[in-house]
Write a protein that holds these residues in place. Structure first.
Motif, PDB file in Angstrom:
ATOM      1  N   GLN A 156       0.826  -1.204   0.000  1.00  0.00           N
ATOM      2  CA  GLN A 156       0.000   0.000   0.000  1.00  0.00           C
ATOM      3  C   GLN A 156       0.866   1.263   0.000  1.00  0.00           C
ATOM      4  O   GLN A 156       1.799   1.386   0.804  1.00  0.00           O
ATOM      5  N   THR A 186       1.809   4.747   1.086  1.00  0.00           N
ATOM      6  CA  THR A 186       1.509   5.461   2.328  1.00  0.00           C
ATOM      7  C   THR A 186       1.974   6.912   2.319  1.00  0.00           C
ATOM      8  O   THR A 186       1.574   7.690   3.180  1.00  0.00           O
ATOM      9  N   HIS A 187       2.826   7.264   1.348  1.00  0.00           N
ATOM     10  CA  HIS A 187       3.349   8.633   1.345  1.00  0.00           C
ATOM     11  C   HIS A 187       3.747   9.049  -0.059  1.00  0.00           C
ATOM     12  O   HIS A 187       4.427   8.302  -0.774  1.00  0.00           O
ATOM     13  N   HIS A 231       2.934  15.533  -2.257  1.00  0.00           N
ATOM     14  CA  HIS A 231       1.672  15.869  -1.578  1.00  0.00           C
ATOM     15  C   HIS A 231       1.713  15.279  -0.167  1.00  0.00           C
ATOM     16  O   HIS A 231       0.988  14.329   0.151  1.00  0.00           O
ATOM     17  N   ASP A 273       0.561  15.999   2.696  1.00  0.00           N
ATOM     18  CA  ASP A 273      -0.630  15.998   3.548  1.00  0.00           C
ATOM     19  C   ASP A 273      -1.773  15.171   2.964  1.00  0.00           C
ATOM     20  O   ASP A 273      -2.845  15.074   3.566  1.00  0.00           O
ATOM     21  N   LEU A 274      -1.534  14.581   1.804  1.00  0.00           N
ATOM     22  CA  LEU A 274      -2.587  13.815   1.139  1.00  0.00           C
ATOM     23  C   LEU A 274      -2.831  12.485   1.841  1.00  0.00           C
ATOM     24  O   LEU A 274      -1.888  11.773   2.199  1.00  0.00           O
ATOM     25  N   GLU A 275      -4.099  12.160   2.052  1.00  0.00           N
ATOM     26  CA  GLU A 275      -4.451  10.823   2.514  1.00  0.00           C
ATOM     27  C   GLU A 275      -4.467   9.928   1.276  1.00  0.00           C
ATOM     28  O   GLU A 275      -5.360  10.026   0.438  1.00  0.00           O
ATOM     29  N   VAL A 276      -3.465   9.087   1.161  1.00  0.00           N
ATOM     30  CA  VAL A 276      -3.267   8.319  -0.067  1.00  0.00           C
ATOM     31  C   VAL A 276      -4.420   7.338  -0.284  1.00  0.00           C
ATOM     32  O   VAL A 276      -4.762   6.571   0.624  1.00  0.00           O
ATOM     33  N   PRO A 277      -5.034   7.352  -1.467  1.00  0.00           N
ATOM     34  CA  PRO A 277      -6.129   6.411  -1.757  1.00  0.00           C
ATOM     35  C   PRO A 277      -5.679   4.960  -1.615  1.00  0.00           C
ATOM     36  O   PRO A 277      -4.548   4.612  -1.976  1.00  0.00           O
ATOM     37  N   LYS A 278      -6.560   4.126  -1.093  1.00  0.00           N
ATOM     38  CA  LYS A 278      -6.243   2.714  -0.894  1.00  0.00           C
ATOM     39  C   LYS A 278      -6.046   1.978  -2.215  1.00  0.00           C
ATOM     40  O   LYS A 278      -5.506   0.870  -2.241  1.00  0.00           O
TER      41      LYS A 278
END
Length: 230
Positions: free
Chosen positions: A79, A81-82, A86, A88-93
């Motif tokens: 997955q 994770t960073h 970006h 501060d982005l919540e990385v899409p699953k």
């Protein structure tokens, strides 16, 4: 030998140290073999989902591996994770690398590229002291033909070896008190990787066996060997 139905050897355990990665090919499929800082081994598709860069060119940090191109970082489940651009982005699953089952047995890293893999089907090599990995431009049958006539450098000198096929992708050579197991990785129709391991009692012979393996590679690629057919 189908990558979808069997476990395949992809490297010697000793060749992938913690915090390192290496690319490999199984029946034309490109994979990355990497070991995290805790020593766990992972086998993935060798492709970053972002721009297709090979993950084997990346770098391992702790329990993550990052792509060399833009630094996208992935955990041990594949997955993302960073993303450095970006932070501060919540990385899409949905952003993840394809992962494969990986196991270490008898000094060899095995991978299964199928969705379901029974670890009980991993060949039992019976020995586990690494010698070296041997890459040769020859077919499976040509390699078998040569090894059937092989001799081994034992403590008592050069002796004819008994050759045995112990599994679909595992062979064994035995001469005197020396035993060498061969985990067979089919890279393509005309190229193989032979991962050689021996028994702990033969540790003193490892340098000699490594030189023997190099001579074996030259024999496998000699015109006389390449001309052999089943």
């Amino acid at each position: 030998m189908s990558i979808e139905t069997v476990w395949v050897p992809v490297a010697l355990s000793s060749s992938i140290e913690p915090g390192t990665s290496a690319g490999a090919v199984v029946d034309g499929a490109e994979i990355v073999v990497w070991r995290d800082a805790k020593g766990a081994v992972h086998v993935w598709e060798d492709r970053c989902p972002h721009r297709g860069m090979r993950m084997s060119f990346g770098f391992v940090r702790g329990d993550h591996i990052a792509c060399l191109y833009h630094g996208w970082s992935y955990d041990t489940a594949g997955q993302c994770t960073h993303i450095p651009a970006h932070p501060d982005l919540e990385v899409p699953k949905t952003i993840r690398v394809t992962t494969y089952a990986a196991e270490e047995r008898d000094g060899v890293i095995w991978a299964a590229l199928a969705d379901r893999a029974d670890v009980a089907s991993i060949p039992d090599l019976g020995v586990g002291l690494s010698v070296r990995s041997l890459y040769a431009d020859c077919t499976l049958q040509q390699a078998m033909n040569v090894l059937k006539e092989a001799q081994l450098p034992t403590k008592k000198g050069i002796l004819p070896a008994h050759f045995e096929v112990t599994a679909a992708n595992a062979w064994q050579l035995e001469a005197g008190d020396l035993r060498v197991a061969v985990a067979v990785q089919v890279i393509s129709a005309g190229r193989l990787a032979l991962h050689l391991v021996t028994d702990a009692a033969s540790a003193a012979l490892r340098p000699t066996l490594a030189r023997w393996a190099e001579a074996l590679r030259q024999t496998l690629e000699a015109p006389s060997a390449l001309a052999q057919v089943a």
